[in-house]
Design a protein around this motif. Structure first.
Motif, short mmCIF file in Angstrom:
data_model
loop_
_atom_site.label_atom_id
_atom_site.label_comp_id
_atom_site.label_asym_id
_atom_site.label_seq_id
_atom_site.Cartn_x
_atom_site.Cartn_y
_atom_site.Cartn_z
N ASP A 1 -30.76 -12.70 -5.49
CA ASP A 1 -31.99 -11.91 -5.38
C ASP A 1 -32.66 -12.11 -4.03
O ASP A 1 -33.14 -11.17 -3.40
CB ASP A 1 -32.96 -12.28 -6.50
CG ASP A 1 -32.56 -11.72 -7.86
OD1 ASP A 1 -31.68 -10.83 -7.90
OD2 ASP A 1 -33.12 -12.16 -8.88
N LEU A 2 -32.72 -13.36 -3.58
CA LEU A 2 -33.37 -13.65 -2.30
C LEU A 2 -32.63 -13.00 -1.13
O LEU A 2 -33.24 -12.40 -0.24
CB LEU A 2 -33.44 -15.17 -2.08
CG LEU A 2 -34.41 -15.94 -2.99
CD1 LEU A 2 -34.17 -17.44 -2.87
CD2 LEU A 2 -35.86 -15.60 -2.65
N VAL A 3 -31.32 -13.10 -1.13
CA VAL A 3 -30.52 -12.52 -0.05
C VAL A 3 -30.67 -11.00 -0.02
O VAL A 3 -30.77 -10.39 1.06
CB VAL A 3 -29.03 -12.92 -0.21
CG1 VAL A 3 -28.14 -12.09 0.71
CG2 VAL A 3 -28.86 -14.41 0.08
N LEU A 4 -30.70 -10.40 -1.19
CA LEU A 4 -30.80 -8.94 -1.27
C LEU A 4 -32.22 -8.43 -1.12
O LEU A 4 -32.47 -7.22 -1.17
CB LEU A 4 -30.21 -8.46 -2.61
CG LEU A 4 -28.71 -8.74 -2.80
CD1 LEU A 4 -28.27 -8.42 -4.21
CD2 LEU A 4 -27.88 -7.97 -1.78
N GLY A 5 -33.17 -9.36 -0.94
CA GLY A 5 -34.56 -8.97 -0.73
C GLY A 5 -35.25 -8.43 -1.96
O GLY A 5 -36.23 -7.67 -1.85
N ARG A 6 -34.76 -8.83 -3.13
CA ARG A 6 -35.35 -8.35 -4.37
C ARG A 6 -36.42 -9.32 -4.86
O ARG A 6 -36.18 -10.52 -4.94
CB ARG A 6 -34.26 -8.19 -5.45
CG ARG A 6 -33.15 -7.25 -5.04
CD ARG A 6 -32.21 -6.89 -6.17
NE ARG A 6 -31.48 -8.01 -6.71
CZ ARG A 6 -30.34 -7.89 -7.41
NH1 ARG A 6 -29.83 -6.68 -7.63
NH2 ARG A 6 -29.73 -8.95 -7.87
N LYS A 7 -37.59 -8.78 -5.17
CA LYS A 7 -38.65 -9.60 -5.72
C LYS A 7 -38.55 -9.55 -7.24
O LYS A 7 -38.82 -8.53 -7.87
CB LYS A 7 -40.02 -9.09 -5.26
CG LYS A 7 -41.17 -10.02 -5.63
CD LYS A 7 -42.48 -9.53 -5.04
CE LYS A 7 -43.62 -10.49 -5.39
NZ LYS A 7 -44.92 -10.03 -4.79
N THR A 8 -38.13 -10.66 -7.83
CA THR A 8 -37.89 -10.71 -9.27
C THR A 8 -38.61 -11.90 -9.88
O THR A 8 -39.23 -12.71 -9.18
CB THR A 8 -36.38 -10.85 -9.54
OG1 THR A 8 -35.93 -12.13 -9.05
CG2 THR A 8 -35.58 -9.74 -8.86
N GLU A 9 -38.52 -12.01 -11.19
CA GLU A 9 -39.10 -13.18 -11.86
C GLU A 9 -38.48 -14.47 -11.34
O GLU A 9 -39.16 -15.49 -11.21
CB GLU A 9 -38.88 -13.06 -13.38
CG GLU A 9 -39.69 -11.97 -14.05
CD GLU A 9 -39.47 -11.93 -15.55
OE1 GLU A 9 -38.71 -12.80 -16.06
OE2 GLU A 9 -40.04 -11.05 -16.21
N LEU A 10 -37.19 -14.42 -11.01
CA LEU A 10 -36.50 -15.62 -10.55
C LEU A 10 -36.99 -16.05 -9.16
O LEU A 10 -37.15 -17.25 -8.91
CB LEU A 10 -34.98 -15.39 -10.50
CG LEU A 10 -34.29 -15.09 -11.83
CD1 LEU A 10 -32.79 -15.03 -11.64
CD2 LEU A 10 -34.66 -16.12 -12.90
#
Length: 461
Positions: free
Chosen positions: A395-404
């Protein structure tokens, strides 16, 4: 105690026919979208979730030995979803709700690993089981009760945990001098080498290049230099866990704490009837120098513990070979808890290292400015924590802001360990005090030894 095999990485590889044939090394300079250093659970899970999210990514994993050489192929096989001892420390830089969310996310790794293994055809001898922590004297029983209350205070679902009386615990496993036990439900047993080898096969099948026999000599923004060539990549993931201290500039990042195991010959059916253990529970005890054990697929018993806890200068073992004194100590631990096993032979002994941050808090993170990410410092809970790390890093690499990506372990700053000889003195003092505390409690001390609190204070445990 004589044994057949000492080292050779671990029993888990002997169990599957021996060490794997090595994949080819990096053939020379190349480019990639993502370069991952280390082909253990962390690196492989990260590659898996990145590829699932974006199949077009060109991912290269560089590994000094072979996929699963480190803790991923040597651990105790506890798929625990555990959180360790760090809730209050995370709370200092976060909120109680966020820490509870992290606890819940960690617990969810058990189902997630089982889901992926089933979906991808990975046979890793996974069996759902409870974790039972036994107490064999009054101070241990007091600590088990405190742990039970602690979990309730931190909003662990009441149906997942229980205290057992001596009689109830004995119906599960007939431990000597049993006073009671603390149980956490919904965990699982795995065969570690099967899991990591299966995961490597799946990741490779998704198109990830795994280069073995390739040593990283340095890395920086956009570049990983190895003894076989240079990988240019905008994203670099350091997934070296207990071997991190071997990387230039990271000698004091995480301490490589030693842990060792023995495994018995197959236990005869008649002896299993004496022992019980029909639920295949993950077995530990409430001693300060705690142990971890499992009943394997083929009916052996593995018993693990610290042994010699740390080698000077953050040195690591040679192919898993451990000291005879450690083997003898683990055998004494086994026969103290299960005297029924005294006649059993020990077939294999081995050791490995696990990563320990200075504050004993696991971290995962990604620096977007440099493109460098990391995860580890699992403090012995890596079978499950590495899965959450892989999902979080993806998620971090893909730039996604998620619960994780909002959990309190993400991008957490941890100070470095002290230089030698201070860290050697600190770790060895801590475990020596733990051993003395255990001896005093076994001898009849009616309360937890104050030496244990002193030991915790020395290293911030």
């Amino acid at each position: 105690m004589d044994i057949k095999t000492n080292g050779n990485i671990s029993f888990w590889y002997a169990d599957i026919g021996g060490l794997p044939a090595r994949r080819s090394p990096l053939p020379g300079d190349r480019t990639a979208d993502v370069c991952i250093i280390g082909a253990g659970y962390t690196g492989l899970w990260t590659a898996y979730y990145l590829k699932k999210a974006n199949p077009a990514l060109d991912i290269a994993i560089v590994e000094r030995e072979f996929a699963g050489f480190g803790a991923s192929g040597r651990n105790g096989g506890w798929l625990s979803g555990g959180f360790g001892w760090s809730r209050e420390k995370y709370l200092k830089t976060s909120t109680r709700g966020a820490v509870v969310d992290m606890q819940r996310a960690m617990a969810g790794t058990v189902d997630e690993v089982i889901r992926v293994a089933a979906a991808e055809g990975i046979d890793a001898d996974i069996r759902r089981a409870d974790n039972i922590t036994v107490a064999t004297n009054q101070p241990q029983l007091d600590r088990a009760r405190e742990e039970y209350k602690f979990y309730l205070d931190w909003e662990m679902p009441a149906e997942r945990i229980a205290m057992l009386s001596a009689e109830e615990a004995a119906k599960r496993i007939r431990i000597a001098n049993l006073k009671g036990a603390f149980v956490i439900r919904d965990m699982a047993r795995v065969q570690p080498a099967k899991l990591v080898r299966g995961l490597a096969r799946v990741v490779e099948g998704l198109g990830v290049a795994i280069y073995e026999g390739t040593s990283v000599t340095s890395f920086e923004k956009g570049s990983v230099t190895t003894d076989r060539g240079v990988v240019k990549a905008p994203v670099i993931i350091r997934a070296t866990e207990g071997f991190t201290a071997g990387l230039p500039g990271h000698e004091r990042t995480w301490l490589p704490l030693n842990s060792a195991q023995i495994v018995t010959e197959p236990v005869p059916d008649a002896l299993w009837k004496e022992i019980g253990w029909e639920g295949h529970e993950l077995l530990g005890d409430a001693a300060h120098t705690y142990c971890y054990a499992q009943r394997t697929r083929e009916g052996r018993i593995t018993m693990g513990g610290r042994g010699v806890p740390y080698r000077f200068g953050s040195a690591t073992d040679v192919n898993g070979k451990t000291q005879q004194a450690t083997i003898d100590a683990l055998h004494r631990m086994l026969t103290r808890l299960l005297p029924q096993t005294k006649s059993l032979k020990i077939d294999h002994a081995w050791c490995g290292v696990l990563g320990v941050p200075r504050d004993w808090c696991t971290t995962a993170g990604f620096d977007r400015a440099t493109g460098i990410g990391w995860a580890g410092g699992y403090v012995g809970l890596g079978v499950s924590s590495s899965n959450l790390a892989g999902r979080t890093l993806a998620d971090l690499v893909l730039g996604r802001k998620t619960e994780l990506t909002g959990l309190p372990w993400v991008n957490r700053t941890v100070r470095k360990w002290e230089p030698e000889p201070f860290r050697w003195l600190g770790v060895h003092s801590m475990y020596q005090l733990y051993r003395i505390a255990d001896d005093r409690e076994f001898a009849g001390l009616p309360r937890t030894s104050k030496l244990a609190a002193l030991a915790d204070g020395i290293t911030g445990h």
